[in-house]
Enzyme design. Structure first.
Site, PDB file in Angstrom:
ATOM      1  N   ILE A   1      -3.501   0.514 -15.029  1.00 24.79           N
ATOM      2  CA  ILE A   1      -3.974   1.866 -14.781  1.00 24.79           C
ATOM      3  C   ILE A   1      -4.087   1.961 -13.163  1.00 24.79           C
ATOM      4  CG2 ILE A   1      -4.771   2.582 -16.942  1.00 24.79           C
ATOM      5  CD1 ILE A   1      -7.647   2.136 -15.857  1.00 24.79           C
ATOM      6  N   ASN A   2      -4.104   3.120 -12.570  1.00 26.65           N
ATOM      7  CA  ASN A   2      -4.381   3.514 -11.269  1.00 26.65           C
ATOM      8  C   ASN A   2      -6.029   3.839 -11.552  1.00 26.65           C
ATOM      9  OD1 ASN A   2      -4.545   4.326  -8.710  1.00 26.65           O
ATOM     10  ND2 ASN A   2      -2.442   5.183  -8.864  1.00 26.65           N
TER      11      ASN A   2
ATOM     12  N   LYS B   1       0.823  -1.142   0.207  1.00 31.02           N
ATOM     13  CA  LYS B   1       0.003   0.070   0.034  1.00 31.02           C
ATOM     14  C   LYS B   1       1.038   1.347   0.054  1.00 31.02           C
ATOM     15  CE  LYS B   1      -3.487   2.182   2.827  1.00 31.02           C
ATOM     16  NZ  LYS B   1      -3.998   2.888   1.826  1.00 31.02           N
ATOM     17  N   GLY B   2       0.411   2.304  -0.629  1.00 33.55           N
ATOM     18  CA  GLY B   2       1.033   3.614  -0.721  1.00 33.55           C
ATOM     19  C   GLY B   2       1.583   4.121   0.547  1.00 33.55           C
TER      20      GLY B   2
ATOM     21  N   ASN C   1       4.854   0.469  -2.702  1.00 34.72           N
ATOM     22  CA  ASN C   1       4.387   1.446  -3.622  1.00 34.72           C
ATOM     23  C   ASN C   1       4.647   2.813  -2.738  1.00 34.72           C
ATOM     24  OD1 ASN C   1       1.966   3.575  -4.131  1.00 34.72           O
ATOM     25  ND2 ASN C   1       1.910   2.224  -5.601  1.00 34.72           N
TER      26      ASN C   1
ATOM     27  N   LEU D   1      -4.981   7.977   0.889  1.00 34.21           N
ATOM     28  CA  LEU D   1      -3.664   7.258   0.845  1.00 34.21           C
ATOM     29  C   LEU D   1      -3.504   7.271   2.530  1.00 34.21           C
ATOM     30  CD1 LEU D   1      -2.204   9.154  -2.150  1.00 34.21           C
ATOM     31  CD2 LEU D   1      -2.502   6.675  -1.970  1.00 34.21           C
TER      32      LEU D   1
ATOM     33  N   CYS E   1      -0.841  11.824  -7.785  1.00 33.52           N
ATOM     34  CA  CYS E   1      -0.694  12.683  -6.666  1.00 33.52           C
ATOM     35  C   CYS E   1      -0.422  14.244  -6.960  1.00 33.52           C
ATOM     36  CB  CYS E   1       0.273  12.307  -5.511  1.00 33.52           C
ATOM     37  SG  CYS E   1       0.159  10.484  -5.485  1.00 33.52           S
TER      38      CYS E   1
ATOM     39  N   ALA F   1     -11.923   6.635  -1.746  1.00 31.88           N
ATOM     40  CA  ALA F   1     -11.606   7.976  -1.374  1.00 31.88           C
ATOM     41  C   ALA F   1     -10.744   7.651  -0.164  1.00 31.88           C
ATOM     42  CB  ALA F   1     -12.449   9.027  -1.284  1.00 31.88           C
ATOM     43  N   ILE F   2      -9.983   6.722   0.013  1.00 31.17           N
ATOM     44  CA  ILE F   2      -9.067   6.428   1.135  1.00 31.17           C
ATOM     45  C   ILE F   2      -8.358   7.678   1.368  1.00 31.17           C
ATOM     46  CG2 ILE F   2      -7.491   4.901   2.431  1.00 31.17           C
ATOM     47  CD1 ILE F   2     -10.366   3.420   1.480  1.00 31.17           C
TER      48      ILE F   2
HETATM   49  C1  LIG Z   1      -9.361   0.687  -1.829  1.00 30.23           C
HETATM   50  C2  LIG Z   1      -8.127   1.007  -2.852  1.00 30.23           C
HETATM   51  C3  LIG Z   1      -6.939   1.534  -2.341  1.00 30.23           C
HETATM   52  C4  LIG Z   1      -5.858   1.673  -3.232  1.00 30.23           C
HETATM   53  N1  LIG Z   1      -4.768   2.310  -2.713  1.00 30.23           N
HETATM   54  C5  LIG Z   1      -3.742   2.507  -3.797  1.00 30.23           C
HETATM   55  C6  LIG Z   1      -2.386   3.160  -3.137  1.00 30.23           C
HETATM   56  O1  LIG Z   1      -2.215   3.223  -2.042  1.00 30.23           O
HETATM   57  N2  LIG Z   1      -1.326   3.351  -4.139  1.00 30.23           N
HETATM   58  C7  LIG Z   1      -1.583   2.807  -5.557  1.00 30.23           C
HETATM   59  O2  LIG Z   1      -0.889   3.178  -6.341  1.00 30.23           O
HETATM   60  N3  LIG Z   1      -3.073   2.549  -5.934  1.00 30.23           N
HETATM   61  C8  LIG Z   1      -3.750   2.442  -5.092  1.00 30.23           C
HETATM   62  N4  LIG Z   1      -5.147   1.962  -5.533  1.00 30.23           N
HETATM   63  C9  LIG Z   1      -5.328   1.546  -6.923  1.00 30.23           C
HETATM   64  C10 LIG Z   1      -5.170   0.090  -7.260  1.00 30.23           C
HETATM   65  O3  LIG Z   1      -3.882  -0.535  -6.831  1.00 30.23           O
HETATM   66  C11 LIG Z   1      -5.335  -0.388  -8.654  1.00 30.23           C
HETATM   67  O4  LIG Z   1      -4.365   0.508  -9.672  1.00 30.23           O
HETATM   68  C12 LIG Z   1      -6.736   0.101  -9.147  1.00 30.23           C
HETATM   69  O5  LIG Z   1      -7.620  -0.188  -8.009  1.00 30.23           O
HETATM   70  C13 LIG Z   1      -7.120  -0.591 -10.422  1.00 30.23           C
HETATM   71  O6  LIG Z   1      -7.161  -1.978 -10.292  1.00 30.23           O
HETATM   72  P1  LIG Z   1      -8.563  -2.794  -9.959  1.00 30.23           P
HETATM   73  O7  LIG Z   1      -9.413  -2.516 -10.844  1.00 30.23           O
HETATM   74  O8  LIG Z   1      -8.156  -4.491 -10.001  1.00 30.23           O
HETATM   75  O9  LIG Z   1      -8.713  -2.578  -8.547  1.00 30.23           O
HETATM   76  C14 LIG Z   1      -6.228   1.479  -4.573  1.00 30.23           C
HETATM   77  C15 LIG Z   1      -7.291   0.931  -5.036  1.00 30.23           C
HETATM   78  C16 LIG Z   1      -8.470   0.588  -4.311  1.00 30.23           C
HETATM   79  C17 LIG Z   1      -9.528   0.084  -4.487  1.00 30.23           C
END
Ligand SMILES: Cc1cc2nc3c(=O)[nH]c(=O)nc-3n(C[C@H](O)[C@H](O)[C@H](O)COP(=O)(O)O)c2cc1C
Length: 301
Positions: free
Chosen positions: A188-189, A44-45, A98, A72, A127, A69-70
């Site tokens: 993608i993010n 996690k980031g 990350n 980070l 970010c 909308a955590i």
């Molecule tokens: C709850 C949650 C928290 C996430 N936290 C991070 C993060 O801390 N850093 C990051 O680069 N991406 C974060 N992401 C993005 C995911 O790593 C991923 O790129 C994105 O959800 C798309 O993949 P998915 O559709 O399989 O979830 C987060 C996604 C979710 C759902």
């Protein structure tokens, strides 16, 4: 079946990774599956200082998707280095940290400190750069190039840049990262999104907007991975809406050398192990004996 793949100088036993932010730090998920089964774990980031994240509600479900909308939330570099990394190291699987920051200097410090502790760094560039009036690091090629160059200079492990879902100009973003020294790209993010509460006439989240993930974004992710694979020579990691082995194969066919599983972990904590189990029979069905035979086998005509 040979599931191994190579990525940014790392030899991975399979192409299935866990995506940042979607599996906590493993303490809960490891009760449901063996974390050592995966090709690598992306944590996690992490920022330099601890962050409390956004006020609740932080998650809203949409048809086939999730808006988060955590904000980070994370315990900061010190706790990550002293508590979380030692815990995750017991799984004997490559660790990718990350990172994110509010300034290029923060990214550089994180990279320098983490280089000796993890196997690769994944740089979240979705970010705001506080010093540049909140412009996202990953939204503009020149800004992104400056950041990636600095991070790569500070790193002694491979640097993976995690790209935002920029539907126009993603190829250029990918190329500037490659030129600046990135060893791989992941994408993608999440996709910027909103959910509205009719009665309060406001956001259903604790803040105005969040990021959309899950199956609804897979077609967007596939298209962007296709564009990026065409634009660069460095390896690409596909992310976005993967919930089954078929989804994994689709990204590999387009040329991704690995994938990350995100929201699927929140739908079922055993999603990752099910995908790993289903992958070898699917590859046999597709007539290949290794993951590398499938990677990049997409026919454009
Ligand atoms: C709850 C949650 C928290 C996430 N936290 C991070 C993060 O801390 N850093 C990051 O680069 N991406 C974060 N992401 C993005 C995911 O790593 C991923 O790129 C994105 O959800 C798309 O993949 P998915 O559709 O399989 O979830 C987060 C996604 C979710 C759902």
């Amino acid at each position: 079946m040979d599931l191994s793949t190579e990525l940014a100088g790392l030899r991975l036993k399979n192409p299935v990774l866990l995506a940042s932010g979607t599996w906590g730090y493993g303490q809960e998920l490891s009760q449901y599956l063996d974390l050592s089964l995966f090709g690598a774990l992306v944590t996690k980031g992490i920022s330099l200082e601890p962050r409390p994240g956004n006020p609740p509600p932080r998650l809203v479900e949409t048809p086939c998707g999730l808006i988060n909308a955590i904000g980070l939330e994370n315990p900061g570099l010190k706790a990550f280095a002293t508590k979380i990394i030692p815990y995750l190291r017991r799984f004997k699987v490559p660790l990718i940290a990350n990172i994110f920051g509010e300034s290029p200097e923060e990214y550089v410090t994180l990279t320098a400190e983490l280089s000796s502790l993890v196997d690769a760094i994944e740089v979240n560039v979705s970010c705001p750069n506080v010093k540049r009036g909140g412009l996202l690091f990953g939204s503009e090629p020149a800004e992104l190039a400056r950041l990636v160059e600095k991070v790569c200079q500070a790193a002694s492990v491979p640097v993976i840049v995690k790209l935002p879902p920029k539907t126009l100009g993603i190829g250029e973003l990918a190329q500037v990262c490659e030129a600046a020294g990135a060893a791989a790209l992941s994408l993608i993010n999440t996709v910027p999104a909103m959910a509205i509460d009719l009665h309060r006439r406001g956001s259903r989240l604790g803040v105005i907007s969040g990021g959309l993930s899950g199956p609804v974004i897979k077609p967007i992710a596939l298209k962007l991975v296709y564009e990026v694979v065409k634009a660069v020579k460095i390896p690409v990691i596909g992310i976005g809406g993967i919930t089954c082995a078929t989804d994994v194969a689709e990204f590999l066919i387009l040329g991704a050398r690995a994938v990350q599983i995100g929201t699927a972990n929140l739908i079922s904590p055993r999603a990752g192990s099910r995908i790993l189990q289903d992958l070898p029979p699917l590859l046999s069905e597709l007539g290949v004996s290794s993951v590398s035979q499938l990677i990049g086998s997409f026919r454009s005509e």
